[in-house]
Design a protein around this motif. Structure first.
Motif, short mmCIF file in Angstrom:
data_model
loop_
_atom_site.label_atom_id
_atom_site.label_comp_id
_atom_site.label_asym_id
_atom_site.label_seq_id
_atom_site.Cartn_x
_atom_site.Cartn_y
_atom_site.Cartn_z
N SER A 75 4.05 34.95 -8.03
CA SER A 75 3.73 34.96 -6.33
C SER A 75 5.05 34.93 -5.84
CB SER A 75 2.65 33.97 -6.09
OG SER A 75 3.33 32.76 -5.88
N THR A 76 4.93 35.58 -4.55
CA THR A 76 5.92 35.57 -3.54
C THR A 76 5.39 34.89 -2.43
OG1 THR A 76 5.21 37.58 -2.73
CG2 THR A 76 6.88 37.77 -4.04
N THR A 77 4.15 34.03 -2.73
CA THR A 77 3.80 33.19 -1.30
C THR A 77 2.98 32.11 -1.93
OG1 THR A 77 2.43 33.29 0.45
CG2 THR A 77 1.68 34.61 -1.27
N ALA A 78 2.57 31.14 -1.12
CA ALA A 78 1.81 30.06 -1.38
C ALA A 78 0.76 29.79 -0.51
CB ALA A 78 2.77 28.95 -1.82
N SER A 79 0.01 28.97 -0.77
CA SER A 79 -1.09 28.51 0.26
C SER A 79 -1.38 27.01 0.42
CB SER A 79 -2.36 29.23 -0.04
OG SER A 79 -3.33 28.77 1.06
N LEU A 80 -0.76 26.15 1.33
CA LEU A 80 -1.02 24.78 1.50
C LEU A 80 -2.42 24.55 1.90
CD1 LEU A 80 0.21 22.03 2.03
CD2 LEU A 80 0.36 22.40 4.51
N SER A 81 -3.32 25.34 2.61
CA SER A 81 -4.22 25.16 3.02
C SER A 81 -5.48 25.26 1.93
CB SER A 81 -4.85 26.27 4.17
OG SER A 81 -4.86 27.48 3.73
N THR A 82 -5.19 26.41 0.99
CA THR A 82 -6.07 26.35 -0.21
C THR A 82 -5.71 25.25 -1.28
OG1 THR A 82 -5.96 28.99 -0.02
CG2 THR A 82 -6.65 28.15 -1.97
N ALA A 83 -4.62 24.97 -1.22
CA ALA A 83 -4.28 23.63 -2.02
C ALA A 83 -5.26 22.40 -1.64
CB ALA A 83 -2.80 23.51 -2.42
N ASN A 84 -5.31 22.18 -0.40
CA ASN A 84 -6.08 21.14 0.27
C ASN A 84 -7.43 21.51 0.13
OD1 ASN A 84 -4.08 19.52 1.20
ND2 ASN A 84 -3.50 20.83 2.74
N ASN A 131 -6.64 32.64 -16.96
CA ASN A 131 -6.91 33.96 -17.01
C ASN A 131 -7.31 34.10 -15.22
OD1 ASN A 131 -6.20 34.76 -19.23
ND2 ASN A 131 -8.20 35.09 -19.95
N LEU A 132 -7.13 33.01 -14.72
CA LEU A 132 -7.86 33.13 -13.01
C LEU A 132 -6.75 34.16 -12.24
CD1 LEU A 132 -8.81 29.58 -12.30
CD2 LEU A 132 -10.38 31.50 -12.54
N SER A 133 -7.21 35.28 -12.05
CA SER A 133 -6.47 35.90 -10.76
C SER A 133 -5.14 36.06 -11.09
CB SER A 133 -6.78 35.51 -9.57
OG SER A 133 -7.94 35.64 -9.07
N PRO A 134 -4.60 36.43 -12.36
CA PRO A 134 -3.17 36.73 -12.64
C PRO A 134 -2.68 37.95 -11.75
CG PRO A 134 -4.46 37.34 -14.19
CD PRO A 134 -5.49 36.90 -13.53
N LEU A 135 -1.31 37.45 -11.41
CA LEU A 135 -0.63 38.91 -10.99
C LEU A 135 0.20 39.68 -12.06
CD1 LEU A 135 1.29 37.39 -8.13
CD2 LEU A 135 -0.70 38.62 -7.73
N THR A 136 -0.17 41.01 -12.17
CA THR A 136 0.25 41.98 -13.41
C THR A 136 0.86 43.07 -12.80
OG1 THR A 136 -1.97 42.64 -13.70
CG2 THR A 136 -1.38 40.80 -15.03
N CYS A 182 -3.42 27.26 -11.31
CA CYS A 182 -4.50 28.22 -11.31
C CYS A 182 -5.49 28.19 -10.42
CB CYS A 182 -5.14 28.04 -12.55
SG CYS A 182 -3.98 28.80 -13.92
N PHE A 183 -5.76 27.04 -9.93
CA PHE A 183 -6.92 26.70 -8.98
C PHE A 183 -6.53 26.94 -7.39
CE2 PHE A 183 -9.98 25.30 -11.61
CZ PHE A 183 -11.16 24.69 -11.05
N VAL A 184 -5.48 27.34 -7.18
CA VAL A 184 -4.90 27.84 -5.83
C VAL A 184 -4.29 29.39 -6.13
CG1 VAL A 184 -3.45 27.13 -3.87
CG2 VAL A 184 -4.41 25.40 -5.43
N LEU A 185 -4.98 30.43 -5.39
CA LEU A 185 -4.41 31.68 -5.49
C LEU A 185 -4.48 32.30 -6.97
CD1 LEU A 185 -1.58 31.66 -2.91
CD2 LEU A 185 -4.13 32.07 -2.55
N GLY A 186 -4.73 31.51 -8.10
CA GLY A 186 -4.66 32.01 -9.41
C GLY A 186 -3.31 31.57 -10.20
N CYS A 187 -3.20 31.96 -11.43
CA CYS A 187 -2.33 31.26 -12.23
C CYS A 187 -1.00 32.14 -11.88
CB CYS A 187 -2.55 31.40 -13.68
SG CYS A 187 -4.20 30.47 -14.18
N ASP A 188 -0.09 31.91 -10.71
CA ASP A 188 0.83 32.78 -10.20
C ASP A 188 2.12 32.07 -10.21
OD1 ASP A 188 0.07 31.19 -8.17
OD2 ASP A 188 -0.34 32.89 -7.00
#
Length: 648
Positions: free
Chosen positions: A479-488, A627-632, A397-403
């Protein structure tokens, strides 16, 4: 094309749907579609401000009041109708917010250039920036691509907008709920360096408060009598038509016009921030520009969410439906191009679902019981797995939202989040999620998302270890993507100090109290030596015997992956974690920061003696985190294999 088959219609719909999802704001959004949009807005703003200097402050405030209610979506611009109540008549807006006519003028000009392209929400955001610049303030890069809401919230406008009588803690909380830090709250309050306020908003301060310069109060009482004159105006600072740092100098002299203004400099935690801005205009300008960028990114509608209104005051009409009725459509196989567009629009509108606790009640009624059984089996086999599944949800959830972005494996052409510093050799439980997904897919293929499985598994893990339950909102998509930089960058680390923890959680919309409650989930699980070595060898706010015992597990060199319990009852979800903090037995530096003579000590005290309060608060915080930035709706997908994107 005039008579597409059902199959052709499906492919056309899918193609358009895929093209329509532009999820990210960009400063170059209109570079091709409407290249003259920005200079047109700037010219109109400059003209309006030249005619009336106060208009610059009004346009800035319009943007603020828009973004704090449902996000930056131009909901504030919608007029009331016989069947609809917008936000304009809400207490904080009624007879106060202005500048609507300027936005109307700009919209008309932009529509003549590029019909149906530039949103009202973007116009409001750009006009706010250009107003600040017109009054001598800083500029910033506005990210564009917002779309306009089709609704508004009178109630949210009443509750979410911080008022002039708030105290410091209420201000911090109100801004934190929007993901803004305390420092950002102070710097955004500094935009009161321009504009005026109505007597009704500062009367109580000038007659009843003691933290006010007597001569200043007397001068304002001439403008604002004890009764009557509610709409009389007073400048918010001494140079009200110039964007500068005089506002902060006024606070130091006890000349804040509003009670909420003076609260920023009244012997509290924000005094030092005010001091800095009062003597350093460049720092204020830099920080306010950054905070405005962040505020402008609060919950924008993008892609196919919302619409591009042709008139900012009202939602676009249902033209398609009336035309379809006139067309007397007979079958899908004989749709005209116009009707095809209408069907596409209708289906697209239906696709944007919201989260619901009953999301799978009909489509997969055995989903939740299947997840629960699998979690119970995994936790019974290894108690630590409960903590691992909970942490997996947090790191997702802390990276791009709960996706479920955290679940994606790396490939030859794609780098996910699993190898990011906070996750590598640390986050676990992937195999349990895979097992659950396999079981749920056998029941309801392509229905239950990996993101929802992770969220439910986290809740069920806490319950399995004796903790509270909570009602989960479901309907997330993957999601159809991810973020290594945001996770860091976004995940709070074990070496974080208190201010960093507050900031990291605030960036996700959490209050300080919610940060402490969520940190309390360290009542279960273990940590690697590498995450607590520095604390047990170098810090002084640690019980000596406790440090010695941990040094036996974690040598000064080597043994990085050796594990230690996070609290004394690590397989039971309880409040022992907080009792340990009071005894200076927090394992991680970040843990002990919660009880180290700082602002969170009292929260730790409460939770250490009251399990029920902790359980209530952590359950509510978990709901909020989920509820952080879910994709719906049609955003994302329902992966068939949680480790990879469909079709890859």
């Amino acid at each position: 094309m005039a008579s597409p088959s059902l199959l052709s219609l499906f492919f056309i719909f899918s193609l358009l749907l895929g093209m329509a999802h532009a999820h990210y704001l960009s400063p170059n959004f209109y570079a091709r579609s409407c290249p003259r949009a920005l200079p047109t807005i700037r010219t109109a703003v400059n003209k309006a401000v030249a005619k009336e200097k106060r208009m610059g402050a009004s346009l800035l405030r319009l943007h603020f009041h828009d973004c704090f209610v449902l996000g930056c979506d131009a909901s504030i611009l919608l007029d009331d109708t016989a069947t609809f109540t917008g936000e304009k008549t809400a207490g904080p807006n009624n007879n106060s917010v202005r500048g609507y006519e300027v936005i109307d003028t700009i919209k008309s000009q932009v529509e003549s250039l590029c019909p149906g392209v530039v949103s009202c929400a973007d116009i409001v955001a750009v006009a706010a920036r250009d107003s600040v610049v017109a009054l001598g303030g800083p500029t910033w890069t506005v990210r564009l691509g917002r779309r306009d809401s089709t609704t508004a919230s009178f109630s949210a406008a009443r509750t979410d907008l911080p008022g002039p009588n708030l105290n410091l803690s209420q201000l911090i909380s109100a801004f934190s709920k929007k993901g803004l830090t305390t420092k950002e709250m102070v710097v955004l309050s500094g935009t009161h360096t321009i504009g005026k306020a109505r007597c009704t908003s500062f009367r109580n301060h000038i007659y009843n408060d003691t933290d006010i310069d007597p001569a200043f109060a007397a001068s304002k009482q001439k403008i604002c009598p004890r009764s009557g004159g509610d709409d009389n105006l007073s400048p918010l600072d001494g140079t009200t038509t110039v964007f500068d740092n005089v506002y902060f100098r006024g606070l130091k002299e006890k000349k804040g016009l509003l009670h909420s203004d003076q609260e920023l400099y009244n012997g509290g935690s924000t005094d030092s921030i005010v001091e800095t801005y009062s003597i350093n205009t460049a720092t204020f300008f830099r920080d306010v520009a950054n905070a405005m960028v962040k505020m402008g990114n609060i919950s924008p509608l993008t892609g196919t969410n919302g619409q591009i209104r042709t008139n900012c005051r009202k939602v676009n009409g249902s033209y398609c439906l009336s035309q379809s009725s006139l067309g007397n459509l007979r079958t899908m196989a004989s749709l005209s191009l116009f009707s095809l567009f209408c069907v596409f629009s209708f289906l697209l509108g239906m696709a944007h679902a919201q989260l619901s606790s009953n999301f799978y009640a009909s489509s997969c009624p055995k989903a939740l019981s299947t997840i629960r059984a699998a979690v119970n089996n995994a936790v019974a086999k290894e108690r630590r797995m409960g903590a691992s599944l909970l942490r997996l949800h947090f790191h997702d959830c802390f990276v791009l939202g709960c996706d479920a972005s955290i679940l994606l494996d790396d490939t030859a052409s794609f780098t996910g989040e699993k190898t990011a510093g906070p996750n590598k050799d640390s986050v676990r439980g992937y195999e349990v999620i895979d097992t659950i997904k396999s079981q749920v897919e056998s029941l309801c293929p392509g229905v239950v998302s990996c993101a929802d499985i992770v969220a439910v598994a986290a809740r069920d893990s806490v319950v399995a270890l004796g903790g509270p339950t909570w009602t989960l909102q479901l309907g997330r998509r993957d999601s159809t993507t991810a973020s290594l930089s945001t996770a860091n960058s976004d995940l709070p680390g074990p070496a974080s100090d208190l201010s960093t923890l507050i900031s990291r959680f605030s960036n996700k919309g959490f209050t300080t109290k919610e940060m402490v409650a969520l940190s309390g989930t360290h009542t279960i699980g273990k940590a690697r030596c590498t995450s607590f070595r520095s604390r047990i060898y170098n810090e002084t706010n640690i019980d000596a015997a406790f440090a010695t015992s941990k040094q036996k597990i974690c040598p000064s060199t080597g043994g990085d992956n050796n594990l230690s319990d996070l609290d004394e009852t690590t397989t039971v979800f309880d409040n022992v974690y907080f009792r340990n903090l009071k005894a200076k037995k927090g394992l991680l530096h970040s843990d002990q920061q919660l009880y180290n003579g700082g602002s969170t000590d009292s929260i730790v005290e409460t939770y250490s003696t009251n399990s029920a309060t902790f359980f209530t608060d952590v359950a509510n915080a978990m709901i909020k985190m989920g509820n952080l930035s879910p994709l719906t709706g049609t955003n994302g997908e329902i992966r068939t294999d949680c480790k990879k994107i469909n079709g890859s």
